[in-house]
Design a protein around this motif. Structure first.
Motif, PDB file in Angstrom:
ATOM      1  N   GLY A 252       6.696   4.760 -14.846  1.00 44.46           N
ATOM      2  CA  GLY A 252       6.305   3.856 -15.930  1.00 44.46           C
ATOM      3  C   GLY A 252       5.080   3.018 -15.678  1.00 44.46           C
ATOM      4  O   GLY A 252       3.955   3.425 -15.996  1.00 44.46           O
ATOM      5  N   PRO A 253       5.243   1.809 -15.104  1.00 49.22           N
ATOM      6  CA  PRO A 253       4.117   0.875 -14.957  1.00 49.22           C
ATOM      7  C   PRO A 253       2.958   1.409 -14.120  1.00 49.22           C
ATOM      8  O   PRO A 253       1.806   1.028 -14.340  1.00 49.22           O
ATOM      9  CB  PRO A 253       4.762  -0.340 -14.277  1.00 49.22           C
ATOM     10  CG  PRO A 253       6.201  -0.261 -14.632  1.00 49.22           C
ATOM     11  CD  PRO A 253       6.522   1.200 -14.682  1.00 49.22           C
ATOM     12  N   VAL A 254       3.238   2.273 -13.154  1.00 50.42           N
ATOM     13  CA  VAL A 254       2.168   2.829 -12.316  1.00 50.42           C
ATOM     14  C   VAL A 254       2.108   4.346 -12.536  1.00 50.42           C
ATOM     15  O   VAL A 254       1.816   5.107 -11.630  1.00 50.42           O
ATOM     16  CB  VAL A 254       2.396   2.498 -10.827  1.00 50.42           C
ATOM     17  CG1 VAL A 254       1.131   2.786 -10.003  1.00 50.42           C
ATOM     18  CG2 VAL A 254       2.754   1.025 -10.645  1.00 50.42           C
TER      19      VAL A 254
ATOM     20  N   ASP B 297       3.033  -1.176   8.477  1.00 58.91           N
ATOM     21  CA  ASP B 297       4.171  -0.500   9.088  1.00 58.91           C
ATOM     22  C   ASP B 297       4.960   0.194   7.980  1.00 58.91           C
ATOM     23  O   ASP B 297       5.175  -0.382   6.904  1.00 58.91           O
ATOM     24  CB  ASP B 297       5.077  -1.501   9.808  1.00 58.91           C
ATOM     25  CG  ASP B 297       4.388  -2.135  11.003  1.00 58.91           C
ATOM     26  OD1 ASP B 297       3.578  -1.437  11.651  1.00 58.91           O
ATOM     27  OD2 ASP B 297       4.656  -3.323  11.274  1.00 58.91           O
ATOM     28  N   THR B 298       5.395   1.402   8.224  1.00 60.20           N
ATOM     29  CA  THR B 298       6.118   2.165   7.206  1.00 60.20           C
ATOM     30  C   THR B 298       7.554   1.668   7.082  1.00 60.20           C
ATOM     31  O   THR B 298       8.305   1.637   8.061  1.00 60.20           O
ATOM     32  CB  THR B 298       6.129   3.665   7.554  1.00 60.20           C
ATOM     33  OG1 THR B 298       4.780   4.134   7.628  1.00 60.20           O
ATOM     34  CG2 THR B 298       6.883   4.457   6.503  1.00 60.20           C
TER      35      THR B 298
ATOM     36  N   LEU C 121       0.824  -1.212   0.000  1.00 59.64           N
ATOM     37  CA  LEU C 121       0.000   0.000   0.000  1.00 59.64           C
ATOM     38  C   LEU C 121       0.859   1.264   0.000  1.00 59.64           C
ATOM     39  O   LEU C 121       0.520   2.260  -0.653  1.00 59.64           O
ATOM     40  CB  LEU C 121      -0.951   0.005   1.198  1.00 59.64           C
ATOM     41  CG  LEU C 121      -2.122  -0.984   1.114  1.00 59.64           C
ATOM     42  CD1 LEU C 121      -2.890  -1.031   2.434  1.00 59.64           C
ATOM     43  CD2 LEU C 121      -3.055  -0.614  -0.029  1.00 59.64           C
ATOM     44  N   LEU C 122       1.983   1.230   0.703  1.00 66.37           N
ATOM     45  CA  LEU C 122       2.893   2.371   0.682  1.00 66.37           C
ATOM     46  C   LEU C 122       3.495   2.529  -0.710  1.00 66.37           C
ATOM     47  O   LEU C 122       3.648   3.651  -1.214  1.00 66.37           O
ATOM     48  CB  LEU C 122       4.003   2.191   1.714  1.00 66.37           C
ATOM     49  CG  LEU C 122       5.078   3.285   1.734  1.00 66.37           C
ATOM     50  CD1 LEU C 122       4.462   4.654   1.978  1.00 66.37           C
ATOM     51  CD2 LEU C 122       6.134   2.976   2.791  1.00 66.37           C
ATOM     52  N   LEU C 123       3.827   1.398  -1.333  1.00 60.84           N
ATOM     53  CA  LEU C 123       4.358   1.437  -2.692  1.00 60.84           C
ATOM     54  C   LEU C 123       3.333   2.046  -3.649  1.00 60.84           C
ATOM     55  O   LEU C 123       3.665   2.886  -4.492  1.00 60.84           O
ATOM     56  CB  LEU C 123       4.739   0.027  -3.135  1.00 60.84           C
ATOM     57  CG  LEU C 123       5.491  -0.106  -4.464  1.00 60.84           C
ATOM     58  CD1 LEU C 123       6.800   0.670  -4.429  1.00 60.84           C
ATOM     59  CD2 LEU C 123       5.752  -1.576  -4.778  1.00 60.84           C
ATOM     60  N   ASN C 124       2.081   1.613  -3.518  1.00 63.30           N
ATOM     61  CA  ASN C 124       1.009   2.204  -4.320  1.00 63.30           C
ATOM     62  C   ASN C 124       0.918   3.699  -4.097  1.00 63.30           C
ATOM     63  O   ASN C 124       0.781   4.486  -5.039  1.00 63.30           O
ATOM     64  CB  ASN C 124      -0.339   1.563  -3.950  1.00 63.30           C
ATOM     65  CG  ASN C 124      -0.615   0.298  -4.736  1.00 63.30           C
ATOM     66  OD1 ASN C 124       0.148  -0.076  -5.607  1.00 63.30           O
ATOM     67  ND2 ASN C 124      -1.699  -0.354  -4.398  1.00 63.30           N
ATOM     68  N   ALA C 125       0.960   4.098  -2.825  1.00 58.86           N
ATOM     69  CA  ALA C 125       0.806   5.512  -2.479  1.00 58.86           C
ATOM     70  C   ALA C 125       1.906   6.362  -3.125  1.00 58.86           C
ATOM     71  O   ALA C 125       1.631   7.413  -3.712  1.00 58.86           O
ATOM     72  CB  ALA C 125       0.830   5.674  -0.962  1.00 58.86           C
ATOM     73  N   ILE C 126       3.151   5.903  -3.007  1.00 57.90           N
ATOM     74  CA  ILE C 126       4.273   6.657  -3.576  1.00 57.90           C
ATOM     75  C   ILE C 126       4.143   6.740  -5.096  1.00 57.90           C
ATOM     76  O   ILE C 126       4.290   7.808  -5.702  1.00 57.90           O
ATOM     77  CB  ILE C 126       5.611   6.010  -3.197  1.00 57.90           C
ATOM     78  CG1 ILE C 126       5.813   6.026  -1.680  1.00 57.90           C
ATOM     79  CG2 ILE C 126       6.770   6.738  -3.884  1.00 57.90           C
ATOM     80  CD1 ILE C 126       7.023   5.243  -1.222  1.00 57.90           C
ATOM     81  N   CYS C 127       3.870   5.590  -5.729  1.00 60.51           N
ATOM     82  CA  CYS C 127       3.820   5.532  -7.196  1.00 60.51           C
ATOM     83  C   CYS C 127       2.660   6.340  -7.758  1.00 60.51           C
ATOM     84  O   CYS C 127       2.817   7.076  -8.742  1.00 60.51           O
ATOM     85  CB  CYS C 127       3.723   4.076  -7.652  1.00 60.51           C
ATOM     86  SG  CYS C 127       5.198   3.103  -7.304  1.00 60.51           S
TER      87      CYS C 127
ATOM     88  N   ALA D 156      -3.928   7.628  -4.820  1.00 64.44           N
ATOM     89  CA  ALA D 156      -2.840   7.874  -3.879  1.00 64.44           C
ATOM     90  C   ALA D 156      -3.387   8.218  -2.497  1.00 64.44           C
ATOM     91  O   ALA D 156      -2.887   7.729  -1.479  1.00 64.44           O
ATOM     92  CB  ALA D 156      -1.950   9.011  -4.387  1.00 64.44           C
ATOM     93  N   VAL D 157      -4.423   9.057  -2.453  1.00 63.26           N
ATOM     94  CA  VAL D 157      -5.031   9.428  -1.176  1.00 63.26           C
ATOM     95  C   VAL D 157      -5.549   8.187  -0.455  1.00 63.26           C
ATOM     96  O   VAL D 157      -5.320   7.996   0.751  1.00 63.26           O
ATOM     97  CB  VAL D 157      -6.172  10.443  -1.397  1.00 63.26           C
ATOM     98  CG1 VAL D 157      -6.958  10.658  -0.101  1.00 63.26           C
ATOM     99  CG2 VAL D 157      -5.614  11.769  -1.896  1.00 63.26           C
ATOM    100  N   ALA D 158      -6.252   7.321  -1.199  1.00 62.29           N
ATOM    101  CA  ALA D 158      -6.778   6.092  -0.596  1.00 62.29           C
ATOM    102  C   ALA D 158      -5.645   5.189  -0.121  1.00 62.29           C
ATOM    103  O   ALA D 158      -5.721   4.585   0.960  1.00 62.29           O
ATOM    104  CB  ALA D 158      -7.662   5.352  -1.603  1.00 62.29           C
ATOM    105  N   SER D 159      -4.577   5.100  -0.902  1.00 58.41           N
ATOM    106  CA  SER D 159      -3.447   4.237  -0.548  1.00 58.41           C
ATOM    107  C   SER D 159      -2.721   4.753   0.690  1.00 58.41           C
ATOM    108  O   SER D 159      -2.349   3.970   1.577  1.00 58.41           O
ATOM    109  CB  SER D 159      -2.465   4.146  -1.724  1.00 58.41           C
ATOM    110  OG  SER D 159      -3.068   3.551  -2.855  1.00 58.41           O
ATOM    111  N   TRP D 160      -2.516   6.083   0.762  1.00 61.35           N
ATOM    112  CA  TRP D 160      -1.857   6.648   1.940  1.00 61.35           C
ATOM    113  C   TRP D 160      -2.675   6.361   3.196  1.00 61.35           C
ATOM    114  O   TRP D 160      -2.135   5.943   4.228  1.00 61.35           O
ATOM    115  CB  TRP D 160      -1.676   8.159   1.787  1.00 61.35           C
ATOM    116  CG  TRP D 160      -0.534   8.579   0.919  1.00 61.35           C
ATOM    117  CD1 TRP D 160      -0.598   9.233  -0.272  1.00 61.35           C
ATOM    118  CD2 TRP D 160       0.869   8.378   1.167  1.00 61.35           C
ATOM    119  NE1 TRP D 160       0.654   9.447  -0.792  1.00 61.35           N
ATOM    120  CE2 TRP D 160       1.583   8.945   0.070  1.00 61.35           C
ATOM    121  CE3 TRP D 160       1.594   7.784   2.200  1.00 61.35           C
ATOM    122  CZ2 TRP D 160       2.976   8.928  -0.009  1.00 61.35           C
ATOM    123  CZ3 TRP D 160       2.981   7.762   2.118  1.00 61.35           C
ATOM    124  CH2 TRP D 160       3.654   8.328   1.025  1.00 61.35           C
TER     125      TRP D 160
END
Length: 297
Positions: free
Chosen positions: A218-220, A199-200, A33-39, A187-191
């Protein structure tokens, strides 16, 4: 824009998604989820800057919030369901079910006004799925009842992305720049979910940060914009069938990176996917509806 050009632009997304596995491996130990948020933040932020530079910000205000809801649900929902499925079921089997989305795109596209499905599309979709099955399963997957919750989420994952892609065709007049807000809403939902559930853990090396940056660009990131052009203005049936190249190309990238090995199943999958793309392309060149066409024209 000519259909063949839009289809070629859409295919860029498939090439970018071939890098998804490699960059995801390199981004460890960042949680999903953190990866999603950043991307999504990277992709959406850059998309918003592009919209501002091209003078499309005003047009974004005219897009209905229902469309933004659909876009955010498609982007965020697919990734959330995919990662959850792989946590509850073996990756090979869950991944195989998730890769039903190209087949569903081809079949569901027949329900769109002006689209027609032919026997070649059905045959190509089946061949492509068999090729994807060989890639994802490594030539032999076994399904077990204790993993049914994970399998169910993987099926929802496939339905989410195929539904998003086909419904996007119904909103062809919506500017592609709106994808920037799809990403930012995701991104808002993922954060939010990350801080609630995970855990971060940030990347712990230059390789990790480079992989995260590569994913966001790229991919995201860019992939969603070119895919939007492809499904709205290109040949969605050909794109759906060509999407089966994603697991093949992804595996080849992993082989070149030394993470995976060549196998007989990989060669067979390459043949099946190539034949699938050829069948879909030939079927799309046929003129006029036939008696056997189940699609709406």
């Amino acid at each position: 824009m000519p259909q063949i050009k839009a289809t070629a632009i859409g295919f860029i997304a498939i090439l970018l998604w071939a890098l998804l596995a490699l960059f995801t491996v390199g981004s460890a130990p960042v949680p999903p989820l953190l990866l999603n948020a950043i991307c999504f933040t990277l992709g959406g932020g850059l998309g918003l800057l592009w919209s501002a530079a091209s003078g499309n910000l005003r047009a974004l205000r005219q897009v209905p919030w229902t469309v933004y809801g659909l876009g955010a649900l498609g982007l965020f929902g697919y990734h959330a369901l995919y990662f959850s499925a792989l946590r509850l079921a073996p990756a090979a089997e869950a991944g195989l079910i998730a890769y039903l989305w190209p087949l569903l795109i081809v079949l569901l596209s027949g329900l769109l006004p002006g689209e027609t499905l032919r026997k070649g599309h059905y045959f190509g979709a089946i061949l492509g799925f068999c090729g994807a099955a060989l890639i994802v399963s490594g030539g032999g997957a076994g399904f077990q009842t204790q993993y049914l919750p994970g399998y169910g989420l993987a099926l929802l994952c496939a339905l989410t992305w195929s539904g998003y892609s086909v419904l996007s065709r119904r909103f062809a007049s919506v500017p592609t720049s709106s994808v920037a807000l799809f990403c930012l809403l995701s991104a808002v939902a993922s954060w939010g979910l990350h801080f609630l559930l995970e855990d971060t853990r940030w990347p712990d090396s230059l390789l990790g940060w480079g992989s995260v940056l590569g994913l966001g660009l790229g991919p995201v990131g860019l992939a969603f914009f070119v895919w939007d052009i492809g499904v709205k203005q290109g040949n969605i049936q050909v794109l759906g069938t060509l999407s089966y190249a994603t697991p093949l190309l992804s595996t080849l990238v992993l082989v070149m990176a030394g993470i995976a090995q060549l196998s007989i199943s990989l060669g067979l999958a390459a043949i099946l996917i190539t034949l699938a793309a050829l069948c879909a392309a030939l079927a799309s060149k046929e003129k006029g509806p036939s008696k056997d066409d189940p699609g709406l024209s």
